[in-house]
Design a protein around this motif. Structure first.
Motif, mmCIF file in Angstrom:
data_model
loop_
_atom_site.group_PDB
_atom_site.id
_atom_site.type_symbol
_atom_site.label_atom_id
_atom_site.label_comp_id
_atom_site.label_asym_id
_atom_site.label_seq_id
_atom_site.Cartn_x
_atom_site.Cartn_y
_atom_site.Cartn_z
ATOM 1 N N ARG A 1 -6.840 18.888 -36.171
ATOM 2 C CA ARG A 1 -7.287 19.873 -37.141
ATOM 3 C C ARG A 1 -7.471 21.221 -36.452
ATOM 4 O O ARG A 1 -7.844 21.288 -35.277
ATOM 5 N N LEU A 2 -7.231 22.299 -37.196
ATOM 6 C CA LEU A 2 -7.393 23.663 -36.699
ATOM 7 C C LEU A 2 -8.648 24.253 -37.309
ATOM 8 O O LEU A 2 -8.832 24.194 -38.534
ATOM 9 N N HIS A 3 -9.517 24.808 -36.463
ATOM 10 C CA HIS A 3 -10.727 25.478 -36.940
ATOM 11 C C HIS A 3 -11.042 26.625 -35.994
ATOM 12 O O HIS A 3 -11.272 26.412 -34.801
ATOM 13 N N LYS A 4 -11.011 27.839 -36.497
ATOM 14 C CA LYS A 4 -11.303 29.043 -35.708
ATOM 15 C C LYS A 4 -10.447 29.119 -34.446
ATOM 16 O O LYS A 4 -10.959 29.284 -33.342
ATOM 17 N N ASN A 5 -9.134 28.977 -34.595
ATOM 18 C CA ASN A 5 -8.153 29.065 -33.502
ATOM 19 C C ASN A 5 -8.285 27.962 -32.453
ATOM 20 O O ASN A 5 -7.692 28.052 -31.385
ATOM 21 N N LYS A 6 -9.052 26.938 -32.718
ATOM 22 C CA LYS A 6 -9.175 25.810 -31.797
ATOM 23 C C LYS A 6 -8.623 24.560 -32.455
ATOM 24 O O LYS A 6 -8.791 24.351 -33.649
ATOM 25 N N ILE A 7 -7.958 23.730 -31.645
ATOM 26 C CA ILE A 7 -7.381 22.477 -32.138
ATOM 27 C C ILE A 7 -8.332 21.345 -31.770
ATOM 28 O O ILE A 7 -8.703 21.184 -30.606
ATOM 29 N N TYR A 8 -8.692 20.558 -32.771
ATOM 30 C CA TYR A 8 -9.611 19.439 -32.574
ATOM 31 C C TYR A 8 -8.889 18.121 -32.812
ATOM 32 O O TYR A 8 -8.028 18.018 -33.681
ATOM 33 N N TYR A 9 -9.269 17.113 -32.046
ATOM 34 C CA TYR A 9 -8.758 15.749 -32.163
ATOM 35 C C TYR A 9 -9.926 14.910 -32.650
ATOM 36 O O TYR A 9 -10.899 14.690 -31.920
ATOM 37 N N ALA A 10 -9.859 14.471 -33.919
ATOM 38 C CA ALA A 10 -10.998 13.787 -34.524
ATOM 39 C C ALA A 10 -10.519 12.640 -35.398
ATOM 40 O O ALA A 10 -9.373 12.622 -35.851
ATOM 41 N N SER A 11 -11.413 11.688 -35.651
ATOM 42 C CA SER A 11 -11.076 10.572 -36.522
ATOM 43 C C SER A 11 -11.057 11.047 -37.973
ATOM 44 O O SER A 11 -11.752 11.999 -38.344
ATOM 45 N N GLY B 1 -7.602 22.173 -27.304
ATOM 46 C CA GLY B 1 -6.924 23.404 -26.935
ATOM 47 C C GLY B 1 -7.245 24.516 -27.896
ATOM 48 O O GLY B 1 -7.972 24.337 -28.874
ATOM 49 N N LYS B 2 -6.680 25.695 -27.600
ATOM 50 C CA LYS B 2 -6.915 26.836 -28.469
ATOM 51 C C LYS B 2 -5.687 27.733 -28.495
ATOM 52 O O LYS B 2 -4.885 27.751 -27.558
ATOM 53 N N TYR B 3 -5.561 28.452 -29.591
ATOM 54 C CA TYR B 3 -4.517 29.454 -29.724
ATOM 55 C C TYR B 3 -5.066 30.789 -29.250
ATOM 56 O O TYR B 3 -6.176 31.177 -29.606
ATOM 57 N N THR B 4 -4.296 31.498 -28.441
ATOM 58 C CA THR B 4 -4.710 32.802 -27.953
ATOM 59 C C THR B 4 -4.387 33.852 -29.010
ATOM 60 O O THR B 4 -3.741 33.569 -30.015
ATOM 61 N N GLY C 1 -2.318 36.138 -28.687
ATOM 62 C CA GLY C 1 -0.872 36.322 -28.659
ATOM 63 C C GLY C 1 -0.105 35.211 -29.360
ATOM 64 O O GLY C 1 1.108 35.279 -29.496
ATOM 65 N N GLY C 2 -0.807 34.153 -29.770
ATOM 66 C CA GLY C 2 -0.173 33.068 -30.500
ATOM 67 C C GLY C 2 0.275 31.894 -29.655
ATOM 68 O O GLY C 2 0.826 30.934 -30.188
ATOM 69 N N SER C 3 0.039 31.940 -28.348
ATOM 70 C CA SER C 3 0.420 30.798 -27.511
ATOM 71 C C SER C 3 -0.727 29.783 -27.479
ATOM 72 O O SER C 3 -1.882 30.122 -27.700
ATOM 73 N N PHE C 4 -0.385 28.531 -27.193
ATOM 74 C CA PHE C 4 -1.366 27.441 -27.191
ATOM 75 C C PHE C 4 -1.701 27.050 -25.766
ATOM 76 O O PHE C 4 -0.817 26.871 -24.933
ATOM 77 N N HIS C 5 -2.990 26.919 -25.464
ATOM 78 C CA HIS C 5 -3.449 26.507 -24.142
ATOM 79 C C HIS C 5 -4.336 25.281 -24.274
ATOM 80 O O HIS C 5 -5.245 25.257 -25.109
ATOM 81 N N LEU C 6 -4.083 24.284 -23.438
ATOM 82 C CA LEU C 6 -4.965 23.121 -23.385
ATOM 83 C C LEU C 6 -6.260 23.507 -22.692
ATOM 84 O O LEU C 6 -6.253 24.297 -21.739
ATOM 85 N N THR C 7 -7.361 22.947 -23.150
ATOM 86 C CA THR C 7 -8.650 23.200 -22.512
ATOM 87 C C THR C 7 -9.065 21.964 -21.725
ATOM 88 O O THR C 7 -8.483 20.889 -21.876
ATOM 89 N N VAL C 8 -10.088 22.123 -20.904
ATOM 90 C CA VAL C 8 -10.526 21.040 -20.033
ATOM 91 C C VAL C 8 -11.058 19.851 -20.834
ATOM 92 O O VAL C 8 -11.044 18.714 -20.352
#
Length: 187
Positions: free
Chosen positions: A46-56, A79-82, A84-91
């Motif tokens: 799911r996408l929420h505020k430019n961040k991608i979440y992995y949830a049940s 991860g999150k979208y910058t 500039g529109g690119s996607f970066h994985l977060t820790v």
């Protein structure tokens, strides 16, 4: 909070595929045993505020009762979208990547702190490395005790690493668990 559109899904899956390869199927089809439902659902993105979440799915259904401005987080932020529109994985995606990693690197104990401070992995720091890594592949970095420390991109292939001098860079740093301390305000 909304489902990913087709373009966003392809960008996220391409980035995850770089690290987990064909194990991406395990991430997508992973059954969820959370919630009051008798039959297990699945996990979704799911996408929420430019961040991608992995949830049940059951958690996502329950989160629809919360207004979007009041919803802070949902599941695991991978991860999150910058801007500039690119996607970066977060820790935070490290546990997901480590469980399904295709390519792995193990660090010597004396070199773990250097990586956790945000430095690249040098050849002299390698304890072990999986075979068939090509330059540009996603790599998950582990301690010798198999504790996931972070992830990055292979700068050299496995064959090139054998001929490399001890100060040559093997893995380019992208994320590590030290970010929880260094960037606690942003996470």
């Amino acid at each position: 909070m909304r489902p990913l559109d087709e373009k966003e899904t392809s960008v996220v899956f391409e980035k995850l595929f770089k690290f987990v390869g064909n194990n991406l199927k395990n991430i997508v089809e992973n059954p969820s045993h959370e919630g009051p439902d008798a039959n297990p659902g699945r996990y979704c993105f799911r996408l929420h505020k430019n961040k991608i979440y992995y949830a049940s799915e059951s958690l996502v259904k329950r989160a629809t009762n919360v207004a979007r401005p009041n919803l802070v987080s949902l599941g695991t932020c991978i991860g999150k979208y910058t801007h500039g529109g690119s996607f970066h994985l977060t820790v935070q995606a490290l546990n997901l990547l480590a469980a399904n990693a295709k390519h792995k690197v193990w660090l010597k104990p004396q070199s773990e702190m250097s990586f956790l401070y945000g430095n690249h992995v040098l050849k002299g720091a390698l304890g072990r490395i999986t075979d068939n890594i090509a330059a540009g592949d996603g790599v998950v970095v582990f301690s010798m005790a198999d504790v996931p420390l972070g992830f990055g991109v292979a700068a050299k292939s496995t064959q090139d690493c054998r001929k490399l001098d001890p100060n040559g860079i093997v893995v380019l740093h992208q994320g590590d668990v030290g970010e929880y301390l260094r960037m606690e305000d942003e996470l």
